[in-house]
Design a protein around this motif. Sequence first.
Motif, short mmCIF file in Angstrom:
data_model
loop_
_atom_site.label_atom_id
_atom_site.label_comp_id
_atom_site.label_asym_id
_atom_site.label_seq_id
_atom_site.Cartn_x
_atom_site.Cartn_y
_atom_site.Cartn_z
N ASN A 1 -2.83 2.72 -6.01
CA ASN A 1 -2.13 2.64 -4.73
C ASN A 1 -1.52 1.26 -4.50
O ASN A 1 -0.45 1.15 -3.92
CB ASN A 1 -3.13 2.97 -3.60
N LYS A 2 -2.21 0.21 -4.97
CA LYS A 2 -1.74 -1.15 -4.72
C LYS A 2 -1.64 -1.91 -6.04
O LYS A 2 -2.58 -2.59 -6.44
CB LYS A 2 -2.70 -1.88 -3.78
N ASN B 1 0.87 -1.18 0.00
CA ASN B 1 0.00 0.00 0.00
C ASN B 1 0.90 1.23 0.00
O ASN B 1 1.44 1.62 1.03
CB ASN B 1 -0.88 -0.05 1.26
#
Length: 323
Positions: free
Chosen positions: A160-161, A115
Amino acid sequence: MKNVAIIMGGYSSEYQISLTSGNVVYSFLDKSKYNAYRIHIFRDKWVMVDDNNTEYSVNRHDFTVAYQGNTLSFDVVFNAIHGTPGEDGLMQAYFELLGIPQTSCDYYQAALTFNKRDLLSVLKPYGIKTATSYYLNLGDTIDTATIIKTVGLPCFVKPNKSGSSFGISKVKTEAELLPAIENAYKEDNEIIIESFLDGTEVSVGVINYKGEIKVLPITEIVSENDFFDYEAKYLGKSQEITPARIAPELTEKVNAVAKRAYEVLKMKGFSRSEFIIVNGEPHMLEMNTIPGLTTESILPQQAREAGISLPNLFDNAITLALK
């Protein structure tokens, strides 16, 4: 002889690269010390694949395989899955519950580093510099003027991931912002938008080697494309120069920051962090905990430069996991 399960594949856009990494581990692992088995982990099946490409189903209750009239169990897992579920903590937690050691970091560190937003927030109090950023979650109101006022132009829009630069865009005008956000949402429901850092991009491998935390020689990334995107990473559209062409005192500074991040996070196994050096200061972009392990990947290049062969690199990872 220890039975080693090399897990590869995964559920993300990176599965193809992971299969390549896993097969490299399989081919370089010392067969006089280990019985190596390839395990393909996909959404629809978990299977052990033998040398004839015959598939044997994995029992997910205890991670065993019915094979040649016996129940095959594993002493240790070599994790070569980029992206989910190998790099985000899911497989780590699964193996911890089963009591099977594995080569990557623990589940909390995997989830945290996967993350990008959370990772950078955790490292900031330790003096690790980052780009200026703006966060969006799916469904949030998108105010392009406020975003640009915060991060400036050009800027980077990233899921984000996710890994391997999937869903990342470099945005040069306000008009390009919304399409870039839509593109990032294809990979993840959370986005990080970062200011453009104009400097030298470097990649830094940190490993635990024979019980000592070791920073590998730094790689400088020179992309032919606008940034180090998928083509630059995997289709030869970049130069990766190891060791990086930076001054010795700057090398020391980058090494210290990379090592600090590894220690602060209580990392294990491999890590490869990306930095951009601006005015002599390294700014962290992200940390990968299952970096590419193909013969051409950055971390193996760095290990070679440090005098560590692939069989030694992989053997070391397994030895530490078994401890």
